[in-house]
Every structure is written in structure tokens, then in C-alpha cells.
Scaffold this active site. Structure first.
Site, PDB file in Angstrom:
ATOM      1  N   GLN A 128       3.844  43.989  31.254  1.00 46.11           N
ATOM      2  CA  GLN A 128       4.664  44.338  32.406  1.00 46.11           C
ATOM      3  C   GLN A 128       5.685  43.225  32.614  1.00 46.11           C
ATOM      4  OE1 GLN A 128       4.587  42.756  35.827  1.00 46.11           O
ATOM      5  NE2 GLN A 128       3.470  44.266  37.049  1.00 46.11           N
ATOM      6  N   SER A 130       8.452  39.829  36.921  1.00 47.44           N
ATOM      7  CA  SER A 130       8.727  38.506  37.496  1.00 47.44           C
ATOM      8  C   SER A 130       9.705  37.713  36.650  1.00 47.44           C
ATOM      9  CB  SER A 130       7.427  37.707  37.615  1.00 47.44           C
ATOM     10  OG  SER A 130       6.611  38.242  38.600  1.00 47.44           O
ATOM     11  N   SER A 178       1.433  38.473  31.059  1.00 47.37           N
ATOM     12  CA  SER A 178       0.162  38.462  30.344  1.00 47.37           C
ATOM     13  C   SER A 178       0.279  39.343  29.103  1.00 47.37           C
ATOM     14  CB  SER A 178      -0.962  39.008  31.230  1.00 47.37           C
ATOM     15  OG  SER A 178      -1.036  38.285  32.425  1.00 47.37           O
ATOM     16  N   GLU A 210      -1.283  47.830  40.569  1.00 49.36           N
ATOM     17  CA  GLU A 210      -1.750  46.475  40.294  1.00 49.36           C
ATOM     18  C   GLU A 210      -2.685  46.005  41.405  1.00 49.36           C
ATOM     19  OE1 GLU A 210       1.231  43.369  40.564  1.00 49.36           O
ATOM     20  OE2 GLU A 210       0.037  42.052  39.287  1.00 49.36           O
ATOM     21  N   ASN A 213      -0.847  33.030  48.679  1.00 49.14           N
ATOM     22  CA  ASN A 213      -1.554  33.181  49.955  1.00 49.14           C
ATOM     23  C   ASN A 213      -0.599  33.562  51.083  1.00 49.14           C
ATOM     24  OD1 ASN A 213      -3.838  32.467  48.590  1.00 49.14           O
ATOM     25  ND2 ASN A 213      -4.164  30.511  49.635  1.00 49.14           N
ATOM     26  N   GLU A 214       0.605  33.020  51.046  1.00 51.64           N
ATOM     27  CA  GLU A 214       1.573  33.349  52.103  1.00 51.64           C
ATOM     28  C   GLU A 214       1.923  34.842  52.055  1.00 51.64           C
ATOM     29  OE1 GLU A 214       1.859  30.504  50.218  1.00 51.64           O
ATOM     30  OE2 GLU A 214       1.189  29.297  51.913  1.00 51.64           O
TER      31      GLU A 214
END
Lengths: 340, 388, 340, 388
Positions: free
Chosen positions: B116, B119, B151, B234, B353-354
Site C-alpha cells: 500500500q 504515506s 511494508s 486497515e 497517539n495524538e
């Protein structure tokens, strides 16, 4: 109590900072120990003799000055035996035989100090030291030995006969350790081990390095937060980032205050030193790791890559946190000192 | 066949056929492909996918039953996980029939591996800020740019690529989705090492890579809505896996850690209790989400809370374990050394986390959104990536 | 293991929630215990008999159902002896003499349970119980007494002779305590105290109430964050607020999971109960206070005022956290159970 | 007189004159006023203020010397603190000579008590969103509205009032500052109890209160810049006091707490160590800030970091102490009951923790500001307060 730097100390800081910026930039630290940088650090700046009395060729400064220097070498993640030599100099100033001091002060000798007790027969030493800081880079090892006269400090040439040493790969890519096996290595007694004072000063010295590590990590991520954009805004403008950075700043302010206090106590107020030293490791060690961890996390994915420097700070911070033992020993020490 | 029988049959098949090796090493790929073919022949690949495209046409119930049994095995399906969990479902939902025909059956049989490509270095959390360009040239598109965090790209035959096709419109509106041939000469895959030194993902460079227009997925400039489909899949596949085991072999988990440290020290004991409390709290939350899912209540964005908590637990326990073990823990051959070196991964992969906190705040708690500065600005005028 | 509510349990929840919304809104809780509400709660909803076997007039439900009810009374900060009566019912089901159960199930008798040991001569009891939960509102006190036959549970009418009681002002404005002095108060033995099971179930029951307290606090501040404006934006749109609320939500999810698990263990898996009960208090007690505290803080200044309800949650959360003793006892229990 | 002599003289005067009672009770006001008059006569009120307006015309060095000595005493200056720390300096900086002449000397002599009237129920952190209106009527202004969090308003003779004088312009641009007579018939002061049940501040209602134009401070619609002056002085006076003692009488501090709990329990002991670590860390930070100040380096916004840390420490230690002490701690006559009931105060008064983090982030770390939605909108069109 003196918590702010004197003009001379500020000058020292600028000198060390400026030197390291040129001679040991972050882009170079993965290459490891550079003896030339170390030699210049001692030659041009006289850092290795900082706390060594003038009569042995040092500049006779105190822990406050050493802390200033270590903060900078920490911020630069300087590879090599600078911290271990400083540790050894601390110990060597507290034993009767001062010969080692001259070599260190002149920058000729790199050294390391280990707390593992070795066997000493008056002329040679035996023992296995599983994790010696900068053990591959140091010329000399100082360690305690149990003798009929009690605990003495002995000194061994690491390049000499009867010494086996092997590098240890550790988490910290910027500073190594070694396993050292002494098998009848020629050794010299430096005199009885002092009852106290060494361990506390090591705590202070390490805390100074940790202060530098956390300061540099915070500076780096603050700078990044001002140039990295997500969703059309600099990430530093998001409270999710800004508030975390503000909390990290609060830790840094407190850590610096504690380091200054502990270094002052080492120089001026021996009665306060044990408590100040344990406080320094208990607070600064933790704060340094937390700041290094959060700085890495705030980079986002790029901070997780090998190429990025964030993990160098994270790993040094963790390695430093446990360098003098599991961190709980400092808390336990505080409990005793507070008579809890 | 009822569900109990189905599950029993799956168990039997797995006991007979599941291999033990799941490392995506080079020579392991052939074995993995062989296993996938057998899995598909046995009817366990694409359980809920339509029969027409190579699936089994069964329900989520069968899929869950098989997954429950598969948990006891280490199936060598890692290199197929992107295809099965993300790109395949996207083609299924949004592709043309020709694309479904061409791509889905080979994917389910393990004949072709997928990655994929969303990003970019300048577009992490903010995926829609990506800068890789696709320019139309007759019945082809020409792609230039760079992707990251990819990946299995080094094994992949096909990639699902999101690229910018119009810079004059706001950022979400100028994206288009493609299937790209990873064997095309202009595609360069470079392994990217993580902070522990392992190459777990890749950078992928596109240098005048051409893509036929029939490999476009969805309409031109409608790529964001296709990407949302992919990201939804995902998130489902991450959240369903979160916290399900993984602790068994973790040297920082309580069971391993208690053997390494001095539990006669009350401080150590209390820290281990804290670890137990946090681990159990999250494990039970995950089990509750799983039970809700089985009862037909889909966790949705609450899965992001579980992912956030797992990220924090992962950091906490690696940190705690190394503190308790002390100096030895940083030796490279100590198991905790690797644990502390990879602990940040869970907090960074699959959304920081944000981002997780934003998702929980916005979608679970229904809080008002952050004001957006980037919604109505033509992409060419927008600040993106890293710049002063 | 059952962590999700059954349709019947959801119905029970809706019934209790709806009843309390009308009969005991937050605007009323500062007025304290309203026996009429209590009577209706037991009459219309049969809550007091929830865990009492059908043969004694109860509905024979389990801790899972009691937890559902307590979560709602907690969320409503219901004043009065509901929790203390539930505690007593837990104990009374585990002793041979079940007479008390009927009174509780019928809603005639309010009760409280205390762990302070009293002196019992076979007919009357003596002792000072310094902090009895809902001690002014309860009709009956159950407490352990050391006798020649071992520990027995005894029961005393609090309005009867030989009982002195005085209200204690506590932090929690919504539920009181009393000091109770027994000076030859007529007492009845209910039978030997069970070796285990009571304390664990009290932990679970209290955790269920705490779950309700934290849920209601979080709901309230989330609602406020959607209507309160600062600097031209709803405060809930700021990450400083949003991210904190998201973390609070994570605590709530985990707390609910633990409460369901512990209640299930009490009903279905006695071997898991001790660990589940200690976990429930160790996690949920802490999480409840943290959420209640942060909810108050996020209101800003208005949350600090007496008129605002935020402090009612904060105070109940703190009072609950220490109700069964200093919270460390639950952690120590876990350490023992884990054989650490 | 050199500084050492000055300090010695101050010490002597204080030992002779400092009373022990500092509670702002009704009959205590007269005694407090009497003390202030003597303080002024002795030359210790308004040490750095110009002699022309009743001050001593000395430097910060003398002020710090006196403050250092005063720390050993509990001076009954509480009701004058707003005047001395905030409103007085504002008049000094921004008032007319006539206002300075009229107000400053009585303030320094304790003859008149001042309060500050900025915050409103709908304008807490966001002070500039206030809604109290002042409408011009010839040479007077007529004020209607409500203020809140007003310390000492029930004793005050004068108030420094920020009111909206133009709703057609953005919120910061339509405000004007006034001195209002607190004895005016339209002024109603209602005590406001804090969560511990004590009345520590007030609500103040204005119902057609008239203010002569000569009591306007600064230009019309320039009130925000005057308020910034006041708030700057507020922050200085808070940060200079932060962490300076206060722990001595705190039942949740280590020295008190260690006598209440079982220190043979290793868990308890370690928790007390944690309290010691945090307390010392902050105390040393405050001492460092003080030493820097003495060396002429003004802490500025770094004081907000100290205030934030104090707020967190206050919450932490009240929480910890009640946990360690257990059930008794919640009894109303236990000292910790009051501590836990007031612990949130430090995190809410003088700026919430969120505001402090913004200040540290923006002004200490120089991070980019939050985008502002409210800067260019006419006030009448702006969302303020609490609304759906």
C-alpha cells in the site's frame, strides 16, 4: 546555595558547546570514539583536568564546573571515555596515591572506574568485570579490591598483560561497554577506598550528562515543531504537541535546578551531598528518559527510523538511567537519608 | 455445516497444514505462497469474499470462527496481510469488474503480493498532503514521487498507490488511486531500517513510472474517498488484532519479568502489580470489544482507544522492565534491549497517539473538530511537509 | 467470561437510570437521604432484593445485576443507605441466619455493614465503630464479633437501646457516616463469619458504584466541552481538552471491562474472584478519582465553586477510593495473589 | 543606608510591628488598615513607587530585601494585595496624574481597599470575551453586567473595571478600563463559596452604575492594553510568591504526613520519597528563579512553568496524602479533608493549567500560536460564553 552559573561558568559552557558543535556534531557520533576529538577537548579546553587539583596539573575547579562540561558532552552525545575518565578522576582525587591524576589532567590517559570488586594480591589483580563503561577505549581501569587492610582502590593498565577485554554491543550506539577479565594483570594500589563521596559524585556527574541529553532532545523537537506542518499548520501550534512540550520544559527546569544544587553541595556542603546526589539520580535520570522518549514520539514516524537521530537520545537516556544500577537504589537511598 | 462443525473442520485442517515458520525471509516467500494456495484450495482464504472473485461467500461468523482457531498457530500470511486486509477489500469495494477479475483471485491464492503506497515523508499523519504526482499522458499516467513506511514492498508485485492529479484544488480533492506494477523499471524499493536496526519497511521511489488508465481505481480526483475505504479496512484489521495475545512471548510482560527480577523487594513487587493492573485492564477491554463484536456491536472508533492504550502499555512495560532489571538490560543480547528499542513502534505505526486521541475525541465522544486551515486552499498554495 | 450486558441487564439499567433521573436528579442530592426515594427504588424496582434469593423475597439475581444497579446509583450520586444495604445483603446471604434478608428484600430494613470487631456476649454487643457508612440512616448494623466459637456476624438494631450514634461530617456531601457506640446493645448472632467472599464482593460492588461516578463525571464534562466557548471556539475542539477527554474515555472503557469481569467472577468463577476484586478496587478506584478530578479541572473556575456539581463527584470519588481502606491494601492483595 | 543595613532595619521594624493575625475578617479590617498606615509611615509601603505619589522611590533591591524579611511574618496585607500588586501599579503606569494623586496614597496607606473586576461567568480564561457594557451618557458612563472571581470585593472601596464600550469591533478592540466606586448604589457584591464551602471570592453585579469619565483609565476602546498591564503585574506578583514556603503548615507535606502514616510499610515509604522528589524539584526550581531574579535575569513566562508545576504538586500531594491515610482522611475534622477539598484551587486560579501550558509553549519555547478564530470578528457576531 548557588543555582545559577557564574560568568566564568557560562564562559566555560560556551567554550565547550562551541567546540563540540564543530568537532563532534551529531552527524558524526555514530562513528564512535574519535581520540583526536578527545585529545583536543583536553588540550584546547583542558576538560579532563577540570576537577583535578592544580598541583597535579589540573585546573582545580569543582563539580559545578565539571557539571557544566558534562552537560555539554551529554547534549552532544559525545562518544568515548570522557564520562568514564571523569568518574575515575573523581575517585582518584579521593585516594592517597594521586599519580593517576597527572596523566588524566594532561589528557594522556583515559580511564574508567568500575564498582566490581576484584582480587588483589599486592601486585596483580584477578576478576571478571561484566560491564565496564568505555572499557575498550580506556587505558586504565580503577576498581575496588578487598585486602587484609580493607577495601583499597587498585589501578590496572588495560592494554597490559593479564587483561582480556571484549567489546559489548549495547543499546547506546554512541558509547560502548566492555567485558574485562583480569587474570593476574599487574595492578597498583592507590590506597584505601574512601568510605563515602565517590558514589555521590558519580550520581551528580551522570545527572549533569543527563541534563544535557534531555536539553538537547527538547531543543531538537521544539525546533522541529516549528517547521513541521500537518493539516496546514505547524505541529507546534497544536495543543497536543505544545502542552507536552511545555511539560517537558518544566521537567528540564527542575532537572537543571537539581543538578546545580547537587553540584554545589558536592563542592560546598558535604552534609547535603548524599541527599542531593540521590535526588539528582532519582529525578534527573527519570526526567531525561521521559523527555527523550517523548521527543522521539513527537517526531512521528520519522523518529522511529534508524537514520534519524532521535533514537540516539532515547537510547543514551535509557542507558544512562541504569548506568549506576537499577534506578530504585536511588529512591531507597533517599528513603534512608530521610529516615523514613 | 453449522458453525461448530465449521470450526472443528478448520481446527483439524490447521493442525494438519499450519507450518511453524512465519518469518518473511526470501526463501520463506515461496513456502508462504505455497501455503496460501493450499489455504485457498481448502476454502479458508477470502472467507467472506464473493465466490465470483475467488472468495467463499460465507459470513463474518465463519471468518471469526476460523480466526479464533488460527490464533493458536503462526500462519505464514504476513506478506499477504496488506493485500488481504487493505488493498484487496478496496478493489472489491471500489474497483471495476475487470480489476476484480484480474487481481482478486491471484491475491487470495497468494500468487501475487500487494503493498500500500499512501504515506510520504512530508505526509505522515496528514496523508492527504501527499506530493507524489501522477500526470495524464493519453491512456496512461506518469508517476513521479516518493512513498515511505511501505511494508512488504520489496516482495510486492502490485501496489495500491495514492497520487496527486490536480494541484489547483484543495488537497483532498486532487488525489487519484491507482494500481501500480511494482516490477516497473522506474520503481525503486529501498529498505528502511527502524530504530532497532531492523528493516521492517521500505521507501519506494517512482521515476517516470507509467500506469495504464484501466488500473485507476475510482474516478479521477476521487482518490481520497477510495483511500478512506482502505484506511477503514486497515483500522478494522489493526483493531481486531490489538491486544490479542502478543504478551506471551514478550520479555517485558509480567510472566517473563518476574523471573528476571528480585521479587522479594517490595518496590519491585508493587511495580509488577502496577504492570499486572494495566495489562489486565487493557486485555479485558479488548475482550469486551471482541464480545461486543461477536454480539454484532461494532467497536468503530473505540478501537482507537484500545490501540492508544496498547501503545502506552507497550512503552510503559518496556521502560519499567529495563528499570527493574538495571544495567544488564541495555546489553544487546539481553531480550529487553530489543524491547526498549522497539517500544515506540506501537505509538507511531497506524496513527500516532495524538491522532488516536483526536479520533476518540471526535468520533467516540463527539467533540467539535479542530478548525481546519487546509480544507479550502488550493494544494499548490498550501504549506505541507517540513518547512520554515 | 461475560463482559457485555444481556438484554435483561440493559433493561434493568434503563429502568434504574430512568427512575433516578426523575426521582433523584443531581439538583436534589445535596438535600441528602430521601427515604421516599429509597422506598420507591425498592418498591417499584425491587433493587434492595436484587441479589437476595427468591425464597427470601428477593429476585435472586447476581452481582452482575447488582453492579448494573450500583453503577446507576453511583452516576446519580444517590444519597442514603443503598450501598451500605447492598453491602449488608452481600454479607447476609453468606451467613446461616437469613432472617435479615427478608426485611432488606422487602425494602423495610436499611442496613449497614462494618468491619470493626465488636464484643458479643451472646445477647448484647459492645464496641466503638468510628466510621460507619450511612450509620445515621441504617436501621440495622451487621459487624463481626470474636467469640469462643470463632468469628461470628452479629446484628444490632441501631434505633434500639444501648446504641449511641452521632453523625460525622465528611468530605462527601452526598453520603454520610456515623460514629456508633454499642454499650450493651441487644444483638443477635447470624452465624459464623464466612472465611472469604464478603470482602471481595464489597470490592466489586464499590467498583460498580465508582464506574457510575466516573461515567457521569465524564459525560458531564464532555457535554460542557461541546457548549463552552473560549477564544471563539468550543473548548472541546482544543486538543488540550480533547486529548485529556480521550484519555479519560480510555480509563472508563477499561474500568467498565474490569467491573463486568469482576461481577461475572463473583457469580460464575469463584476462583478468579479474589484477583478480580482486588483488581477492581486497585484500578477502578484510582481511575474514578482521576476522572472526577480531571473533569472538575476542565470546567475551569466554575468547577471550583460550591454551587457547581463538579465537586460532588470529586468528593464522592475520593471518599469511595478510601472507603474500604487505604488503596494500597488492594495492591498488596494483588501481589499476594500473583505470588510475587 | 546600604542594603545590609536596610534589611537589618526592616527586620527590626517587622519584629516590633508585625502582628500575627492575617485573616481578613470584618473586625480584622480595621487592624489591617492600622497596620498599613504604620507600614507606610515606616517607609515600607510602595518601596519602589515614586515619592510624588506616596512611594519611597527606592529600587527593586530594597523591595526584595524587605520581602525576604517579611516572609518570616504573616503580615495582614491580604485585603490590600490586589491594590498593591495589580490595580495600583496599573494606575501608576496608565492613569492620569489626577487619578494618581487621588488614588495612590490612600491605597499605600491602607485607607482604601481595591478589587479587580475583569473576569465574568462567560469570560474566564478568555477575559477579552467579557460582556459587561459601559455606555456613554454625557460626561458619565453607565455600567450594566456581572463580574466574578472578585477577591476582597466585599471590603473594597474602589474597583478596576474592564467593560465593553463597542460591540461593533473585534473583541479586544471594544473594551475600556474604569475605576468604579464600589459603594455606588447599583453595585451588589455577593459572596461566592468555593468547593470547600469557604467564601473566598465574590460575584459583583452592576445595575445602572454611573462612572464619571475622569475615572476612565486610558483611552476609550483601549482598555485591553491597560488590562494587559494589570495582568502582567498579576502574573509577577503570583510567580514571585509561588513555592516560597506554604509547605510548612501543609498537612499533606512530607513533614506532616510522615507522622500520620505507617512508614514501616515500604510502599508508603516509597510514595513519601516520590513526594520528597517532586517537592524538592519544584522548590529548587523556584529558588533558582529567585536567584536569577536577584542576578537581574527576570524569569518572565518561565514563572508560568513554576505555577503549573505547583498546581500539579498541590493536586498530587493532596491525593497521595489521602490515599495513604485512608478512610480517616475524609472526615471533615481531619486536616487532609480540607486539603483535598481545596487542592484544585491552584490549578484554576490565576490561569488554568491549559493556559499555563500555552504560555510556556508560546513565550518560553517560542512555538507557533494557535490559529485564532476570534480576532477579526465584530464582538456582536462572536460566539462567547456557554452556548450550543
Amino acid at each position: 546555595m548557588k543555582l545559577v552559573l557564574s560568568p566564568e561558568q557560562r564562559e566555560l559552557r560556551e567554550a565547550v558547546r562551541g567546540f563540540l558543535r564543530d568537532a563532534s556534531p551529531l552527524s558524526k557520533v555514530r562513528q564512535g570514539y574519535d581520540p583526536q576529538v578527545y585529545a583536543r577537548l583536553n588540550g584546547e579546553l583542558g576538560l579532563s583536568g577540570l576537577i583535578i587539583p592544580e598541583e597535579y596539573g589540573g585546573s582545580g575547579a569543582g563539580m559545578a564546573e565539571l557539571a557544566v562540561a558534562l552537560e555539554e558532552t551529554g547534549a552532544a552525545l559525545l562518544p568515548g571515555p570522557f564520562l568514564s575518565t571523569a568518574f575515575t578522576a573523581v575517585a582518584a582525587t579521593l585516594v592517597p596515591d594521586k599519580e593517576l591524576l597527572t596523566g588524566i589532567a594532561e589528557g594522556r590517559v583515559t580511564a574508567t572506574l568500575d564498582e566490581t570488586e576484584v582480587l588483589f594480591d599486592g601486585a596483580s589483580a584477578r576478576g571478571t568485570l561484566p560491564q565496564v563503561l568505555s572499557g575498550m577505549e580506556a587505558d586504565v581501569l580503577v576498581a575496588p579490591a578487598r585486602t587484609g587492610d580493607g577495601l583499597v582502590m587498585v589501578c590496572v593498565e588495560l592494554a597490559g598483560p593479564g587483561v582480556g577485554r571484549g567489546p559489548l554491543e549495547t543499546l547506546d550506539l554512541t558509547r560502548g561497554q566492555a567485558k574485562v577479565v583480569l587474570d593476574g594483570a599487574p595492578a597498583r594500589a592507590l590506597g584505601p577506598a574512601p568510605e563515602s563521596g565517590i558514589g555521590d559524585r558519580l550520581c551528580v556527574a551522570l545527572a549533569a550528562e543527563q541534563l544535557g541529553v534531555m536539553r538537547a532532545a527538547l531543543d531538537a523537537i521544539v525546533a522541529y515543531a516549528k517547521i513541521r506542518v500537518a493539516f496546514g499548520r505547524y505541529i507546534g501550534s497544536y495543543q497536543g504537541v505544545k502542552h507536552k512540550l511545555a511539560d517537558m520544559h518544566g521537567k528540564l527546569e527542575q532537572a537543571e535546578s537539581i543538578v546545580r544544587y547537587a553540584a554545589w553541595a558536592a563542592d560546598e556542603s558535604p552534609g547535603e551531598l548524599p541527599g542531593a546526589a540521590a535526588l539528582a539520580q532519582a529525578y534527573v535520570g527519570r526526567a531525561c528518559f521521559e523527555v527523550a522518549r517523548d521527543h522521539l514520539l513527537l517526531y512521528g514516524g520519522v523518529g522511529y527510523t534508524w537514520e534519524h537521530d532521535a533514537h540516539l537520545f532515547y537510547k543514551r537516556a535509557k542507558a544512562d538511567e541504569v548506568l549506576l544500577g537499577p534506578p530504585r537504589i536511588h529512591r531507597a537511598r533517599l528513603a534512608d537519608l530521610l529516615e523514613l | 455445516m453449522n458453525l461448530v462443525e465449521y470450526r472443528r473442520a478448520a481446527r483439524a485442517w490447521l493442525q494438519e497444514n499450519a507450518p511453524s515458520d512465519d518469518h518473511p525471509e526470501t526463501d520463506a516467500i515461496a513456502r508462504a505462497k505455497d501455503f496460501m494456495a493450499r489455504l485457498h484450495d481448502a476454502g479458508y482464504s477470502g472467507i467472506t469474499w464473493p465466490r465470483r472473485w475467488g472468495g467463499q461467500g460465507l459470513t463474518e461468523a465463519e471468518e471469526r470462527a476460523f480466526a479464533a482457531e488460527a490464533r493458536d498457530h503462526s500462519l505464514p500470511t504476513y506478506v499477504f496481510s496488506i493485500g488481504l486486509g487493505m488493498t484487496g477489500p478496496t478493489i472489491l469495494d471500489r474497483g471495476t469488474d475487470a480489476q476484480r477479475e484480474r487481481f482478486l483471485r491471484p491475491l487470495l491464492r497468494g500468487e501475487e503480493i500487494w503493498c500500500q503506497l499512501f504515506s510520504e515523508p512530508g505526509a505522515g499523519s496528514d496523508v492527504a498532503a501527499l506530493q507524489t504526482r501522477a500526470v495524464r499522458d493519453g491512456d496512461h499516467w506518469v508517476v513521479n514521487g516518493q512513498k515511505v513506511w511501505t511494508s512488504v514492498a520489496h516482495h510486492a508485485d502490485w501496489g495500491l498507490l495514492l497520487a496527486r492529479t490536480d494541484v489547483e484544488v484543495p488537497k483532498h480533492k486532487g488525489l487519484t488511486m491507482f494500481v501500480v506494477d511494482m516490477h516497473h523499471p522506474g520503481v525503486t524499493v529501498r529498505p528502511l531500517k527502524d530504530m532497532s536496526g531492523r528493516a521492517n519497511f521500505n521507501e519506494v521511489f517512482f521515476d517516470d513510472v507509467t500506469i495504464p488508465d484501466e488500473h485507476r481505481v475510482g474516478e479521477v480526483n476521487d482518490g481520497w474517498s477510495v483511500a478512506v475505504t482502505t484506511l477503514l479496512h486497515e483500522r478494522l484489521s489493526i483493531s481486531s488484532g490489538v491486544g490479542m495475545g502478543g504478551q506471551k512471548d514478550n520479555p517485558a510482560a509480567l510472566e517473563a519479568l518476574r523471573t528476571m527480577v528480585d521479587t522479594s523487594d517490595p518496590y519491585v513487587r508493587d511495580q509488577l502489580v502496577e504492570l499486572h493492573i494495566r495489562s489486565r485492564a487493557l486485555a479485558l477491554f479488548n475482550q469486551r470489544l471482541a464480545q461486543e463484536t461477536e454480539a454484532g456491536v461494532f467497536p468503530g472508533a473505540r478501537g482507537s482507544a484500545a490501540k492508544l492504550l496498547l501503545a502506552e502499555l507497550t512503552l510503559f512495560q518496556a521502560d519499567l522492565a529495563t528499570q527493574l532489571v538495571g544495567p544488564e538490560a541495555v546489553l544487546a543480547d539481553h531480550p529487553l534491549s530489543r524491547v526498549i528499542a522497539t517500544a515506540p513502534g506501537m505509538a507511531l505505526g497506524g496513527g500516532t497517539n495524538e491522532i488516536m486521541r483526536n479520533i476518540v475525541g471526535d468520533r467516540v465522544l463527539g467533540l467539535p473538530p479542530e478548525p481546519r486551515m487546509d480544507k479550502n486552499v488550493p494544494f499548490k498554495d498550501l504549506k505541507v511537509g517540513t518547512q520554515a
